[in-house]
Scaffold this motif. Structure first.
Motif, short mmCIF file in Angstrom:
data_model
loop_
_atom_site.label_atom_id
_atom_site.label_comp_id
_atom_site.label_asym_id
_atom_site.label_seq_id
_atom_site.Cartn_x
_atom_site.Cartn_y
_atom_site.Cartn_z
N VAL A 17 26.71 46.00 13.74
CA VAL A 17 26.48 46.66 14.64
C VAL A 17 26.31 48.24 14.68
N CYS A 18 25.32 48.77 14.78
CA CYS A 18 25.23 50.39 14.16
C CYS A 18 24.69 51.11 15.49
N HIS A 19 25.42 52.42 15.62
CA HIS A 19 24.90 53.22 16.69
C HIS A 19 23.45 53.42 16.84
N THR A 20 22.69 53.19 15.77
CA THR A 20 21.10 53.32 15.88
C THR A 20 20.74 52.14 16.83
N ASP A 21 21.38 50.78 16.79
CA ASP A 21 20.98 49.89 17.55
C ASP A 21 21.14 50.42 19.13
N GLY A 71 19.20 45.22 15.48
CA GLY A 71 19.95 44.75 14.26
C GLY A 71 19.47 45.27 13.35
N HIS A 72 20.07 45.58 12.25
CA HIS A 72 19.32 46.12 11.02
C HIS A 72 20.18 46.22 9.82
N GLU A 73 21.60 45.90 9.78
CA GLU A 73 22.42 46.01 8.59
C GLU A 73 22.84 44.48 8.26
N ALA A 74 21.76 43.99 7.44
CA ALA A 74 21.88 42.63 7.48
C ALA A 74 21.66 42.03 5.94
N GLY A 83 22.94 47.96 4.02
CA GLY A 83 21.81 47.95 4.52
C GLY A 83 21.57 49.28 5.32
N CYS A 84 22.63 49.94 5.74
CA CYS A 84 22.37 51.23 6.68
C CYS A 84 23.59 52.13 6.51
N GLY A 85 24.54 52.19 7.41
CA GLY A 85 25.54 53.22 7.59
C GLY A 85 26.47 53.48 6.30
N VAL A 86 26.73 52.45 5.68
CA VAL A 86 27.65 52.42 4.48
C VAL A 86 26.99 53.03 3.23
ZN ZN Z 1 22.39 51.56 11.19
#
Ligand code: ZN
Ligand code: APR
Ligand code: ZN
Length: 361
Positions: A41-45, A62-65, A161-164
């Motif tokens: 769960v990311c801030h972008t969602d 959802g996008h970090e999967a 997939g995203c923030g990390v």
């Molecule tokens: Zn993200």
């Protein structure tokens, strides 16, 4: 046959998200359907839900999967059914001026699946960052799937997939942190902590974490910070200089995205040092700096898009380091939740209590 599965959508600006039935078409040419196993769960969602990205409601969030490829369309060679993959926002084109120059990490013509996922009444969904993975299954461009070692847990793997990845890449790709460097990271949320972990992986000698929240500083220490500075209590520029023999850090990573923290980053680096901006500012933000300081301090002022990552190069490598115990991706998973817990996870994220809540399917 198109499939009916569960998905978390944001129907209208500011309204709570809802779990509903979505329609996932069979993959067309160049596409893949992925069985999702976990999605962070990311801030972008939350930004999508608040209408802060665009107005193309309803969004499939959802996008970090991470998940397993279920089926692929015509002409797909890069992945096959059964492959364990991490999803990325954008498949590179291989044709644009950046790709042709051997710099696909900057591809200026990336793409997502061409077909649309829909609601049962046929309403087209906009998948968050071209992914939409708070769902049992999602449809993506095959190039958005990067195969990695299936021994890695989906909750940890998906975070790349995203923030990390943005944070690790800000340190190892954009900042080019090397053995013996001193590094300061301003803002220690998920992205900043990943930058700390990236700096440690790259062999940094001193890693100074800066935040306004002591809880965040404690966490930053656990992922590799050697020193911490609470910038509510002390001037961070002074503190970073003191911790680097009076000179400033070789690389300063700004992971907040605000003018005042960018200014701190600019002045907290050593002569000829590097500033990396990975925090994302908003349109009304401006910054004024003496041009003579920009010249006189030399070095590099860089921005980091998605950690300048190249998924095909970086995801499998980082997963291998994770499996060897050299990169603690599990430290970024604060809690695992169900598909119907996304709204509550947003609230906890807002409260600053979690690095990442991860939906596990
Ligand atoms: Zn993200
Ligand atoms: N000085 C230092 N730290 C600050 C300041 C400040 N003035 N303001 C906020 N912070 C800290 C917060 O306490 C928090 O620990 O910055 C951190 C931000 O973390 P998160 O809100 O969890 O955000 P994160 O997911 O890490 O993303 C950081 O990177 O990708 C971008 O859009 C993203 O701009 C955001 C940034
Ligand atoms: Zn390209």
């Amino acid at each position: 046959m198109a499939q009916h599965v569960r998905g978390v959508i944001a129907r209208a600006k500011g309204e709570p998200v809802e779990l509903t039935t979505i329609v996932v078409p069979d993959p067309g040419p160049g596409e893949a359907v992925v069985d999702i196993q976990a999605c962070g769960v990311c801030h972008t969602d939350l930004h999508y839900r608040e209408g802060g990205i665009n107005d193309d409601f309803p969004f499939l969030l959802g996008h970090e999967a991470a998940g397993v490829v279920e089926s692929v369309g015509e002409g797909v060679t890069e992945v096959a059914p059964g492959d364990y993959v991490i999803l990325n926002w954008r498949a590179v084109c291989g044709q644009c001026r950046a790709c042709k120059r051997g710099r696909p990490q900057y591809c200026f013509d990336t793409h997502n699946a061409k077909q649309k996922m829909t609601l049962l009444d046929g309403t087209e969904l906009t998948p968050a960052l071209g992914i939409g993975a708070f769902a049992d299954k999602t449809l993506v461009a095959a190039g958005q799937c990067t195969k990695v070692d299936p021994a890695a847990s989906p909750a940890a793997a998906g975070l790349l997939g995203c923030g990390v990845m943005a944070g690790i890449g800000a340190a190892i790709n954009t900042g080019n942190v090397g053995r013996g460097d001193s590094v300061a990271v301003i803002g220690c949320g998920g992205v900043g902590d990943a930058a700390v972990a990236g700096a440690r992986l790259a062999g940094a000698r001193r890693i100074i974490a800066v935040d306004i929240d002591d809880r965040k500083l404690e966490k930053a220490r656990s992922v590799g910070a050697t020193h911490t500075v609470n910038s509510r209590e002390a001037d961070p520029v002074e503190a970073i200089r003191e911790l680097t023999d009076g000179f400033g850090a070789d690389v300063v990573i700004e992971a907040v995205g605000r003018p005042e923290t960018y200014r701190q980053a600019f002045y907290a680096r050593d002569l000829a040092g590097t500033v990396v901006l990975v925090g994302v500012p908003t349109p009304e933000m401006n910054i004024e700096l003496p041009l003579l300081d920009v010249f006189g301090r030399g070095g590099a002022l860089k921005s980091s898009w998605y950690g300048d990552c190249l998924p095909s190069r970086d995801f499998p490598m980082l997963i291998d380091l994770y499996l060897q115990g050299r990169l603690d991706l599990d430290a970024f998973v604060t809690e695992t939740v169900g598909l119907d817990d996304v709204e509550e996870a947003f609230a906890r994220m807002h409260g600053g209590d979690v690095l990442r809540s991860v939906v596990v399917l």
